[in-house]
Design an enzyme around this catalytic site. Sequence first.
Site, PDB file in Angstrom:
ATOM      1  N   HIS A  58     -52.158 -24.808  97.153  1.00 37.17           N
ATOM      2  CA  HIS A  58     -52.535 -25.696  96.040  1.00 37.17           C
ATOM      3  C   HIS A  58     -52.820 -24.876  94.787  1.00 37.17           C
ATOM      4  O   HIS A  58     -52.240 -25.126  93.713  1.00 37.17           O
ATOM      5  CB  HIS A  58     -53.767 -26.506  96.449  1.00 37.17           C
ATOM      6  CG  HIS A  58     -54.311 -27.402  95.375  1.00 37.17           C
ATOM      7  ND1 HIS A  58     -54.112 -28.764  95.366  1.00 37.17           N
ATOM      8  CD2 HIS A  58     -55.062 -27.134  94.270  1.00 37.17           C
ATOM      9  CE1 HIS A  58     -54.689 -29.295  94.307  1.00 37.17           C
ATOM     10  NE2 HIS A  58     -55.294 -28.328  93.618  1.00 37.17           N
ATOM     11  N   GLU A  59     -53.710 -23.895  94.902  1.00 33.34           N
ATOM     12  CA  GLU A  59     -54.069 -23.084  93.735  1.00 33.34           C
ATOM     13  C   GLU A  59     -52.895 -22.213  93.288  1.00 33.34           C
ATOM     14  O   GLU A  59     -52.746 -21.931  92.094  1.00 33.34           O
ATOM     15  CB  GLU A  59     -55.298 -22.236  94.030  1.00 33.34           C
ATOM     16  CG  GLU A  59     -56.546 -23.031  94.406  1.00 33.34           C
ATOM     17  CD  GLU A  59     -56.961 -24.058  93.362  1.00 33.34           C
ATOM     18  OE1 GLU A  59     -56.537 -23.932  92.187  1.00 33.34           O
ATOM     19  OE2 GLU A  59     -57.698 -24.997  93.712  1.00 33.34           O
ATOM     20  N   HIS A  63     -50.878 -24.199  90.874  1.00 30.66           N
ATOM     21  CA  HIS A  63     -51.424 -24.096  89.523  1.00 30.66           C
ATOM     22  C   HIS A  63     -51.016 -22.770  88.872  1.00 30.66           C
ATOM     23  O   HIS A  63     -50.597 -22.727  87.708  1.00 30.66           O
ATOM     24  CB  HIS A  63     -52.954 -24.153  89.571  1.00 30.66           C
ATOM     25  CG  HIS A  63     -53.534 -25.495  89.828  1.00 30.66           C
ATOM     26  ND1 HIS A  63     -53.190 -26.616  89.105  1.00 30.66           N
ATOM     27  CD2 HIS A  63     -54.461 -25.905  90.730  1.00 30.66           C
ATOM     28  CE1 HIS A  63     -53.876 -27.659  89.543  1.00 30.66           C
ATOM     29  NE2 HIS A  63     -54.656 -27.256  90.527  1.00 30.66           N
ATOM     30  N   HIS A 113     -47.435 -22.588  87.887  1.00 33.96           N
ATOM     31  CA  HIS A 113     -47.252 -23.436  86.704  1.00 33.96           C
ATOM     32  C   HIS A 113     -47.638 -22.650  85.447  1.00 33.96           C
ATOM     33  O   HIS A 113     -46.907 -22.646  84.446  1.00 33.96           O
ATOM     34  CB  HIS A 113     -48.104 -24.693  86.857  1.00 33.96           C
ATOM     35  CG  HIS A 113     -47.742 -25.797  85.914  1.00 33.96           C
ATOM     36  ND1 HIS A 113     -48.425 -26.998  85.885  1.00 33.96           N
ATOM     37  CD2 HIS A 113     -46.795 -25.906  84.946  1.00 33.96           C
ATOM     38  CE1 HIS A 113     -47.887 -27.787  84.961  1.00 33.96           C
ATOM     39  NE2 HIS A 113     -46.911 -27.141  84.365  1.00 33.96           N
TER      40      HIS A 113
END
Length: 599
Positions: free
Chosen positions: A391-392, A395, A398
């Site tokens: 998940h992180e 980020h 991105h």
Amino acid sequence: MTEVQQLPARKDVPEELTWDLTTIFPNDEAFEKAFKDCIAEIEEVKKLRSESFSAASLLSDLKAMEKLDRHVETLYVYSSLKSDADTSDNKYQSMNSRCSDLASKAEQAVSWFEPAILKLDQSEVANMVNSNDELKQFEHFFDELFSQKDHILDEEHEKILSSLSNIFQVPSNVYGIITNSDMKFPIVKDPDGNSVELSNGVYSKLLESTDRSVRKEAFQKLYSIYDQFKNTLASTLSGEVKVHNFSAEMRKYDSAKQVALSRNHIDQNVYQNLIDSVNKHLPLLHRYVKLRKKLLGLDEMHMYDLYTPLFGKSPISYNYEEAQAESLKALNVLGPDYISHIKDEFSQRWIDVVENKGKRSGAYSSGVYDTNPFILLNWQDNLDNLFTLVHESGHSMHSYYTTHNQPFQYGGYSIFLAEIASTTNENILTDYLLKHTDDVEVKKYVLNHFLDGFKGTIFRQTQFAEFEDFAHQQEQQGNPLNAEMLSDFYLELNKRYYGDGVVSDPEIAYEWSRIPHFYMNYYVYQYATGFAAAIDLSDGICANDQDKIDKYLNYLKAGSSEYPLDVMKKAGVDMTSTDYLDNAFKVFEERLNELEKLV
């Protein structure tokens, strides 16, 4: 006597498990020199104040302000990461506070610019932009600025609001200090009978225990502490909500929600569609809760029974090194370039891994245009932390793709887009785990994890969104936000969401007091919309549809060069409709059916 297991001090954490902040500044002395230089730079920027603009002077002013902005945010991210690593270290608390003051002064120094631009006709600015190739890169920047014209104040009032920014942060800062440093949590028993010091990180792991007495003790003892602080935490939350509503009123918005959504050019119907759609599909959550109660063999299910795996001890678990390897395998579908940057993240110490005394709880990805993306974890050896890692990483990738493909003015991205990248990674991991095992027990466990994740991300975050909207509306109507009112509403909301299949224990009424995202102004709904959109995106990616993979990578590279809803339309998801939400609930039901079939 059994020895109490305590968290390590920061200085005792192995270096390889900490983030390498020397890539920002080699040491604190270099930080201090840059800080001093930045103060001087602010004074120079104050002198700009153009009375009139030409294309050349406009570009010059933009470059000067960009240079200042980049320096301030680099200082700020260094101090905040240092502070979050050990919130009890007064040196870095002070450093972070000074950077907050510095950022406020920098905002004041440039507060004249937007009002000055908005005094001009938009056509006049457009002519300047079109006459200069470098200015042409700012076309979307100016379009966005003029779209906010009715809500940008005159120079004097903008300066006042900028000067108050540090004061506005007080409720959030006080909340962080209380919950991360001042709260002293009791000793509890882990599943092996060891005495462990309770913390938010330890609590999340204990709540997954297959030993119900462990779950119950952790639940009751954690909330006993929040109960003690409930009046103080109601005061900090009330202060935060007042800040949001005051800012909205000053800028001539109808509500704080309108402010928050308009910053990303998100129609308020997107928010309401989410709440309406989730409430429409609450019977699915009630069905899942009752299945959980049945499979756990409980006569009565409590809130502390909602997170333990349905099938006993996990047939799969990962230490940190194993989780890194599994992440690379799962995300390989995104291509070799993406994977190369994930490897950099692992090998170049972009991640602060383990929990230590005073460390900020939870997990996040941080960093700015001129730094690496950095990840804060509080690692525990379980499946959930593997999902947190990917998940992180979503980020961080991105951020990496945006900063390496966009100029500074578009080098960030809205929170609305951010949660889509992270949860797409989670869905890719789920698909990978289900496809790469023939073990029925593993399949059941992963399906359970997906359903729990859906429950926690779409249902639970929408529950938070309803509570947050309630709090803001009540304060706006002049109703004081006290602990009793907040707790009563939250308890009733919890009963509606989970239905009669679970007992809404009295302790859960205080859950609002331990949710840090309520200090982030209408943030939480984006977890839910992001997860739902990610299901659409991950379907194409996991099918190895190269066109959809390319569109997804282009979304990662887009930054803020277009409005978020337009970026998502190009990626293949129209978030102004309810189709993507309907599809998400369809997938939830399909996987719920699949789990029921397997058991």
